[in-house]
Design a protein around this motif. Structure first.
Motif, short mmCIF file in Angstrom:
data_model
loop_
_atom_site.label_atom_id
_atom_site.label_comp_id
_atom_site.label_asym_id
_atom_site.label_seq_id
_atom_site.Cartn_x
_atom_site.Cartn_y
_atom_site.Cartn_z
N GLY A 124 28.87 1.66 -11.61
CA GLY A 124 27.53 1.88 -10.83
C GLY A 124 26.66 0.85 -10.93
N ILE A 125 25.84 0.29 -9.76
CA ILE A 125 24.83 -0.70 -9.99
C ILE A 125 23.62 -0.35 -9.20
N VAL A 126 22.66 -0.76 -9.83
CA VAL A 126 21.36 -0.31 -9.07
C VAL A 126 20.43 -1.66 -9.11
N ASN A 127 19.57 -2.12 -8.17
CA ASN A 127 18.62 -3.19 -8.45
C ASN A 127 17.62 -2.47 -9.21
N ASN A 128 16.98 -3.35 -10.11
CA ASN A 128 15.79 -2.69 -10.87
C ASN A 128 14.68 -2.25 -9.99
N GLY A 129 14.34 -2.93 -8.87
CA GLY A 129 13.61 -2.40 -8.16
C GLY A 129 13.84 -1.18 -7.12
N GLY A 130 14.89 -0.68 -7.33
CA GLY A 130 15.40 0.24 -6.60
C GLY A 130 14.82 1.61 -6.95
N VAL A 131 14.38 1.74 -8.59
CA VAL A 131 13.82 2.92 -8.75
C VAL A 131 12.44 2.74 -9.18
N ARG A 132 11.39 3.73 -8.37
CA ARG A 132 10.10 3.38 -8.46
C ARG A 132 9.39 4.34 -9.56
N LEU A 133 9.91 5.21 -10.24
CA LEU A 133 9.04 6.06 -11.38
C LEU A 133 9.43 5.31 -12.63
N MET A 144 11.80 17.88 -6.85
CA MET A 144 12.14 17.14 -5.85
C MET A 144 10.93 16.00 -5.53
N GLN A 145 9.74 16.40 -5.85
CA GLN A 145 8.70 15.16 -5.72
C GLN A 145 9.16 14.17 -6.58
N GLU A 146 9.56 14.17 -7.88
CA GLU A 146 10.04 13.25 -8.97
C GLU A 146 11.09 12.43 -8.47
N ILE A 147 11.99 13.12 -8.02
CA ILE A 147 13.37 12.52 -7.56
C ILE A 147 13.00 11.48 -6.19
N LEU A 148 12.21 12.02 -5.37
CA LEU A 148 11.81 11.22 -4.26
C LEU A 148 10.72 9.97 -4.67
N SER A 149 9.94 10.39 -5.62
CA SER A 149 9.16 9.18 -6.09
C SER A 149 9.96 8.14 -6.87
N MET A 150 10.98 8.43 -7.36
CA MET A 150 12.06 7.67 -7.99
C MET A 150 12.78 6.86 -7.19
N ASP A 151 13.23 7.58 -6.18
CA ASP A 151 14.01 6.79 -5.02
C ASP A 151 13.41 7.15 -3.73
N PRO A 152 12.45 6.50 -3.21
CA PRO A 152 11.82 6.62 -2.05
C PRO A 152 12.42 5.93 -0.86
N ILE A 168 25.72 9.28 2.58
CA ILE A 168 24.88 10.00 1.90
C ILE A 168 23.91 9.04 1.31
N GLN A 169 22.60 9.70 1.44
CA GLN A 169 21.49 8.80 0.97
C GLN A 169 21.48 8.82 -0.81
N THR A 170 21.15 7.82 -1.27
CA THR A 170 21.27 7.34 -2.77
C THR A 170 20.51 8.69 -3.38
N ASN A 214 0.71 -1.29 -0.07
CA ASN A 214 -0.01 0.04 0.02
C ASN A 214 0.97 1.29 -0.01
N ARG A 215 2.02 1.21 0.50
CA ARG A 215 2.88 2.31 0.80
C ARG A 215 4.20 2.42 -0.15
N THR A 216 4.87 3.32 -0.22
CA THR A 216 6.19 3.44 -1.04
C THR A 216 5.98 4.00 -2.34
N GLY A 217 6.63 5.06 -2.57
CA GLY A 217 6.51 5.50 -4.06
C GLY A 217 6.16 6.90 -4.19
N ASN A 218 5.44 7.51 -3.22
CA ASN A 218 5.25 8.86 -3.16
C ASN A 218 5.35 9.74 -2.17
N PRO A 219 6.53 10.67 -2.34
CA PRO A 219 6.75 11.51 -0.99
C PRO A 219 5.83 11.81 -0.16
N ALA A 220 4.65 12.42 -0.75
CA ALA A 220 3.68 13.20 -0.07
C ALA A 220 2.95 12.26 0.87
#
Length: 478
Positions: free
Chosen positions: A326-335, A345-353, A449-451, A66-72
């Motif tokens: 650089g390596i990222v898991n495919n599920g690590g990006v949510r946009l 900023m909303q798009e960045i935090l939606s991309m990496d929440p 530092i956070q990603t 139900n959660r994760t993917g929208n910074p609001a």
């Protein structure tokens, strides 16, 4: 007198038989993998209102995530409270746990604020974890007993796909083994539903193994099914893509204590013609945060696919981390995509929440290949994406989904063979680090530092970014 008494008994039996033989219907509105898509809730609430007007005993159920993917939602004062408040207002009856319910946040207080049940049979939390779940739940729907069993996905490490720190003090059992224990539970119900967050293919296996299930409301794999989905061993399976593009209206016809018929209707949420005004006002309130509107960069071209955003993240790791790879898991990006123009900023935090740290590791070429091979689990979808090198993935051409991996091979950016003996500086996220540190020589070190901040710094330094020429994955069929 005896004749009159016999006639009366006969009439009572006739009426009883007639009532017992009548079909009754159970109506369910089902969601899965909503991932905090709060902007869809005014329409979702209107759909629920419309169905409830026709079927007052409507059940509303969620198959988790139900959660994760929208910074609001995720960055609210109490993380994910907006989703709970909106689900309460819509009238959800129950949800199972998805793996993202365990992301960084406040799950125990959220449960206390929830007016719906958390149903999960394969979770065993310690008392200190403070989680209030039930393995099963029976809902009374106009005198019918509708039984729900909930299960969450468990990976090879024995936990859902989340950082291990998020599930300390919690044990899990395998979903398939867990469901086997509830056949007797099903005998006490007029309908038995598996509320499942394990993925479509595993749901099919569940249906083949446990035909006493009437319905599986699935999630996790974001598989868009249709009303033409066949029954699997007599079991109806439903599921939608993530972020609420559709919801499912399920009808179970019950006669003589058994499900006699079942069907699913998929309803488009975005184009639904009406909205619930009260829910709309609440969503506007949750979205009202000026910080999310801050511009942090500019996209010269649209990023049309999730993979293009994966490679953008990988390049941020590569350049900001001064790394070789650089390596990222495919599920690590949510946009899923990014329009041309200002990047907020909303798009960045939606991309990496996920609040992951950036992690530095020093690995041999052989270890890097092992990470990619092991983590992918034979799936192109799960194959981590890279920058600084080129990954050539060969998929099985007989696979209709073109997802089954046959092999992977790495090359340098100028096309030369990858040196498996050389040691490389690798930057990834702390989730990937936790998933692979048991089979590499360097367990990794946090870069403090956070990603998401690393990505913001990358955009701030470049100013403008483009999707052209950043794809480091080549796919061929064999």
């Amino acid at each position: 007198m005896k004749s009159w008494r016999n006639s009366l008994i006969g009439l009572i039996l006739l009426i009883s038989t007639s009532v017992f033989g009548q079909k009754q219907e159970v109506h369910i509105l089902a969601t899965n993998d909503m991932h905090a898509a709060i902007d869809a809730f005014p329409q979702l609430a209107a759909i629920a209102d419309s169905l409830r007007a026709l079927y007052p005993s409507l059940l509303i159920l969620s198959a988790g995530d139900n959660r994760t993917g929208n910074p609001a939602n995720d960055m609210f004062r109490i993380s994910s409270y907006p989703m709970v408040a909106l689900m309460n207002l819509v009238g959800f009856n129950g949800t199972t746990l998805g793996n993202h319910e365990f992301d960084v946040g406040s799950l125990p207080p959220l449960m206390r604020y929830s007016a719906f049940d958390y149903i999960c049979a394969n979770i065993f939390p310690s008392e200190e974890a403070g989680l209030h779940t039930v393995p099963t739940k029976v809902y009374d729907v106009d005198g019918l007993k509708v039984g729900i069993i909930g299960v969450v996905q468990v990976n090879r490490q024995g936990r859902p796909d989340t950082h291990p720190d998020n599930v300390k003090g919690i044990k899990f059992s395998l979903p398939k083994n867990t469901v086997a224990k509830y056949e007797n539970f099903s005998h006490k119900c007029d309908a038995t539903i598996l509320l499942s967050h394990i993925g479509y293919q595993d749901d099919i296996e569940m249906a083949e193994t446990y035909p006493w299930l009437d319905l599986i409301i699935g999630g996790h794999s974001h598989t868009q099914l249709t009303a033409e989905e066949p029954l699997h061993n007599g079991v109806l399976i439903t599921q939608n893509k993530n972020k609420l593009p559709k919801v499912t209206h399920i009808t179970l016809a019950i006669k003589n204590g058994r499900v006699a018929d079942k069907k699913a209707e998929y309803i488009d949420v975005k184009t639904f013609p009406t909205k619930n005004r009260i829910v709309e006002v609440m969503v506007d309130y949750f979205n009202n945060n000026p910080m999310f509107k801050r511009v942090v960069g500019y996209a010269e071209t649209p990023f049309k696919t999730k993979d293009e955003l994966n490679f953008l993240m990988c390049n941020a790791f590569l350049h900001e981390g001064q790394a070789d790879i650089g390596i990222v898991n495919n599920g690590g990006v949510r946009l899923d995509s990014l329009n041309e123009g200002d990047i907020t900023m909303q798009e960045i935090l939606s991309m990496d929440p996920f609040y992951n740290d950036a992690v530095e590791m020093h690995l041999t070429g052989e270890e890097i290949i092992n990470i990619l091979t092991t983590y992918s689990r034979g799936s192109l979808y799960h194959l981590p994406r890279v920058a600084g090198i080129v990954c050539e993935a060969t998929v099985d051409k007989a696979d209709p989904y073109k997802d089954r991996l046959r092999s992977i091979k790495l090359y340098t950016l100028d096309g030369k063979d990858f040196d498996i003996h050389k040691t490389y500086k690798v930057v990834t996220n702390s989730y990937m680090q936790s998933a692979c540190k048991t089979y590499v020589s360097d367990p990794g070190l946090s870069m403090n530092i956070q990603t998401s901040a690393m990505l913001i710094n990358y955009l701030d330094r470049l100013g403008r970014v483009s999707s052209k020429g950043i794809n480091c994955l080549r796919v061929r069929e064999e």
